[in-house]
Write an enzyme that holds these catalytic residues in place. Structure first.
Site, PDB file in Angstrom:
ATOM      1  CD  GLU A 304     -43.630 -60.310 -75.781  1.00  0.00           C
ATOM      2  OE1 GLU A 304     -43.333 -61.083 -74.855  1.00  0.00           O
ATOM      3  OE2 GLU A 304     -44.810 -60.042 -76.083  1.00  0.00           O
ATOM      4  CG  ASP A 383     -44.943 -62.067 -69.367  1.00  0.00           C
ATOM      5  OD1 ASP A 383     -46.013 -61.467 -69.238  1.00  0.00           O
ATOM      6  OD2 ASP A 383     -44.693 -62.802 -70.337  1.00  0.00           O
ATOM      7  CD  GLU A 411     -49.133 -65.255 -70.923  1.00  0.00           C
ATOM      8  OE1 GLU A 411     -48.149 -65.399 -71.665  1.00  0.00           O
ATOM      9  OE2 GLU A 411     -49.623 -64.140 -70.658  1.00  0.00           O
TER      10      GLU A 411
END
Length: 834
Positions: A304, A383, A411
């Site tokens: 990332e 993820d 998240e």
């Protein structure tokens, strides 16, 4: 009122005074008289603690604090073993020196403890012993937990040891005080580039962690700021370590792999360059001078946008080992994140697959990592999605230490605005048998190093607590931090036991409270999955932005790789070995056989593993498309049902927490409707297949804002379209606007439900009027993550018990604030039952 009832009612009112949630599960609330009586009769008056470690002193003080809080008794501190009943604390070595009659035979695992009742010379001692001082502290917390849970502390004979040596949490805190994916406020460690002068909250956090047996905490973001390793900053980090130290929590820091160049001034960060290796060694020699008990380092590289070894054609093992060798002389561990993937993949290539990335990057390197390197692997291959299979990498690393990374901060799970108890999901991953060496090799054993007999390994939880009183932004989200710690200590604990433990410790022993809240917790993961992304579709959220509201296509046609490949014909990713990406082939043959076939693949993961037509019939007998419709309506209804379930506890929970949880659950019920309508509308339009029950696309009682008489308001398209009812909303570009319509239904009592948009770029004001009478007014001032008119900012306001007659004007007025344009979606009229 009868006079005899006054005192008991006053006592009840005092017991329900407002609580902030800051004490979490360590409230040590006073037991009622009946519950306290046996403990007061059986617990000795004194405590003797042996050993010169500060942790022994912490354990003694915690014991005194807990007994005083729960039993209104203050233990007397004894300097030596008294000739009367007493509680005795100490390591095995110290007890063998000071009180040999109380020292048990044999040894104990590091951090383990024993609780024993020992009779010696006509005296009864409650002995809390351990191999090391930290274990003594853990034993004290376990003893106090037994009292708080109403369990007996008579005739004790219990030995506990942690399942794995490493039990860490990660904080993704930035030096400016923000927290990446943190939903509980700002950092408890940093503000404006410096460590807080007052680290009281850091010490309180360490206490919470110690109560769960967590022995390490990283304090800086995995997307590391290189300044965390700057010589001038290390003394500040040392103060955090000092705040942790009395609780046996080792401090950990995340580092940037490019630090030799950005901080050290070298012209390279090549892990095989001697100058780079020398820099890492010298840097950590200096760090350990300031923080001699630094537990280790977390490193995220080549992921990332983070720099990594690929810049020099080196491997992840090269990158990990150069840092690990600098840590080795000091006993430090290097946790190297296995979250490495290409976020610029060509989405047009059907063979590309982000799920393959961890295995593809690390499998060939097995055996090339040093023994103080631990590869930190997310529970699933994507993820932290609402449902994923267990990562195949756990079964592929036979010669490498590994740890499982679980995400406590929610998240993709409602970001502490939605009740989502994650322990059942984690249990599913931990208990999954990867058949790495035949049957009987579950993920939990692989992560702990028990299968391939690796020297270390364990559990890492991404916690991200903040300065909010309740730590995580939601009182009920504390259950996830508690649950992570309990599973890290003992992954064989059941979800039900953990839910009931946490509820009783946090909200008290009333059976109705325990039964009601535990049931809500245990159903919540499935509820959230149902109204977001079932059948393995993942969470169908805005992955390129907030990771919060619905956005079905956000994961498509981009390089991030969280694709679900839905089109007009069908849905799901083909990850088979035969025709798809080959991901399923990364599993052992026993597991791959189950996933490879549509006939044997579990329905919960069907669309993660296979692309199927919408008309494919599931094992339940429903078609895929009908299941998508039904699950979203069922999930939204279940979320709405949490509100009356919690309301039934009024008077049994203190006023402040009762009100704050109620507000959160009411918000969740409204948000679940947005998810339901968005996803259902998208699949209805895309598939062209109607809902067999006639619900999708039909909303009786709903009046769209764009169809009302508008004064200043202008219609605007929502992005994505499915996140506003009918694809449109109205926004106010002037100082004041209004939208109105005439009610033409039957006279009666109604609930008015106003769907509006509460963006985070200002504070709008609304007024709701019916028949010329002001019914409600409010500020759109919630803490939501979106600056757009979309599903993340969509919010519901409910006004109940409104009398309406034909011809009454229903009017809502909006005043923009800042950049927020007082957006409206619709007003819904629901008849009230007689």
């Amino acid at each position: 009122m009868k006079p005899g009832l006054v005192l008991p009612m006053l006592v009840l009112a005092a017991g329900l005074r407002a609580e902030s949630g800051r004490e979490a599960w360590l409230r040590y609330a006073a037991l009622d008289e009946a519950a306290a009586r046996p403990y007061r009769a059986g617990i000795p008056a004194g405590v003797a603690a042996f050993g010169d470690s500060p942790l022994i002193g912490t354990a003694r003080q915690e014991l005194i604090r807990g007994v005083r809080g729960m039993l209104a008794r203050t233990l007397r501190v004894e300097s030596r073993l008294p000739g009367e009943n007493a509680i005795v604390l100490g390591t095995l070595d110290s007890l063998r020196r000071e009180a040999p009659a109380l020292a048990s035979e044999g040894s104990m695992a590091e951090d383990g403890y024993r609780l024993r009742t020992v009779a010696a010379g006509g005296v009864r001692y409650t002995v809390i012993s351990a191999a090391n001082p930290r274990g003594v502290l853990y034993g004290v917390f376990a003893f106090l937990r037994r009292i708080a849970l109403g369990e007996s502390v008579d005739a004790l004979d219990e030995t506990q040891s942690p399942y794995a040596p490493v039990r860490w949490v990660n904080q993704w805190d930035n030096l400016d005080g923000s927290i990446e994916r943190g939903y509980g406020g700002r950092s408890i460690f940093f503000d404006q580039g410096a460590v807080y002068a007052n680290l009281t909250r850091a010490a309180e956090y360490a206490r919470l962690l110690a109560s769960l047996g967590i022995n390490g905490c990283s304090v800086t973001n995995v997307n590391a700021n290189p300044q965390a390793l700057a010589p001038s900053f290390i003394p500040q980090l040392a103060r955090i370590a000092a705040a942790f130290r009395p609780w046996g929590v080792g401090m950990v820091i995340s580092v940037d792999f490019g630090s030799p160049k950005t901080v050290g001034g070298l012209d390279s960060f090549d892990p095989l360059a001697p100058a780079v290796a020398a820099w890492w060694k010298a840097r950590f020699d200096e760090v350990y001078q300031a923080i001699p008990d630094l537990a280790g380092v977390v490193l995220k590289a080549d992921s990332e946008g983070r720099v990594g070894p690929s810049a020099y054609g080196r491997t992840h093992a090269d990158a990990a080992n150069v840092v690990a060798r600098a840590l080795r002389p000091h006993g430090g561990l290097l946790f190297y994140r296995g979250f490495v993937y290409d976020h610029h993949m060509d989405w047009r290539n059907p063979k590309n697959d982000r799920a393959r990335a961890a295995y593809d990057n690390f499998h060939a390197l097995d055996g090339r990592f040093d023994d103080n390197v631990v590869v930190q692997i997310k529970n699933g291959p994507i993820d932290f999605q609402v449902r994923e299979p267990a990562s195949p990498l756990f079964g592929a690393l036979e010669k490498t230490n590994q740890a499982i990374e679980l995400q406590v901060t929610q998240e993709y799970m409602g970001q502490a605005r939605h009740l989502t108890f994650l322990v059942p999901m984690w249990k599913e991953a931990l208990d999954f048998d990867l058949h790495a060496r035949g049957a009987g090799t579950p993920v939990k054993a692989l992560a702990a190093g028990r299968v391939f007999h690796r020297p270390t390994g364990g559990f890492v939880g991404v916690a991200n607590v903040g300065l909010d009183d309740n730590w995580l932004g939601n009182h009920l989200s504390q259950a996830n931090l508690y649950g992570f710690g309990r599973l890290a200590w003992d992954p064989d604990l059941s979800s039900s036991r953990i839910a009931r433990e946490w509820t009783r410790l946090t909200f008290g022993a009333d059976p109705k409270v325990v039964d009601t809240l535990a049931a809500m917790l245990l159903s919540s993961w499935r509820t959230y999955e149902n109204y977001t992304g079932p059948l393995g579709l993942q969470t169908l959220t805005e992955i390129t932005g907030t990771h919060y509201g619905p956005a079905v296509e956000a994961s498509e046609r981009n390089g991030w790789g969280q694709w679900h490949r839905s089109d007009e014909h069908g849905t799901g990713m083909d990850r088979t070995a035969a025709t798809g990406t080959g991901f399923i082939g990364q599993y052992s043959p026993e597991v791959a056989r189950v996933y490879e076939s549509v006939a044997t693949c579990p329905d919960d993961l069907l669309l993660f593993m296979h692309h199927v037509p919408y008309t494919h019939v599931l094992k339940s007998g429903k078609t895929v498309i009908q299941f998508l419709y039904d699950s979203h309506y069922e999930g939204a209804a279940a979320a709405a049902a949490y509100v009356p379930q919690w309301r039934s506890l009024a008077g049994l929970v203190d006023e402040r927490r009762y009100g704050e949880v109620l507000e959160q659950l009411e918000y969740q019920a409204g948000s679940a409707e947005v998810w339901r309508d968005s996803v259902v509308s998208w699949f209805l339009r895309t598939s062209g297949i109607p809902d067999a029950h006639g619900r999708a696309g039909k909303y009786p009682g709903r009046v769209e804002a764009e169809s009302m008489k508008l004064e200043g308001y202008v219609p605007t398209a929502a992005t994505p379209w499915e996140t506003a009812s009918g694809g449109l909303a109205v926004e106010c570009p002037t100082a004041r606007c209004a939208a109105s319509f005439r009610y033409q239904g039957a006279p009666g009592w109604y609930t008015l439900r106003v769907r509006y948009f509460d963006r985070n770029d200002g504070v709008s004001h609304f007024r709701l009027l019916a028949g010329g009478q002001l019914i409600d007014e409010w500020d759109a001032a919630d803490r939501l993550p979106s600056k757009k008119t979309d599903g993340a900012s969509s919010t519901l306001r409910v006004a109940e018990g409104i009398a309406l007659r034909p011809g009454d004007e229903i009017r809502i007025e909006g005043v923009p604030g800042g950049a927020e344009p007082a957006g409206l979606d619709y007003i819904e009229l629901i008849p009230n039952p007689n």
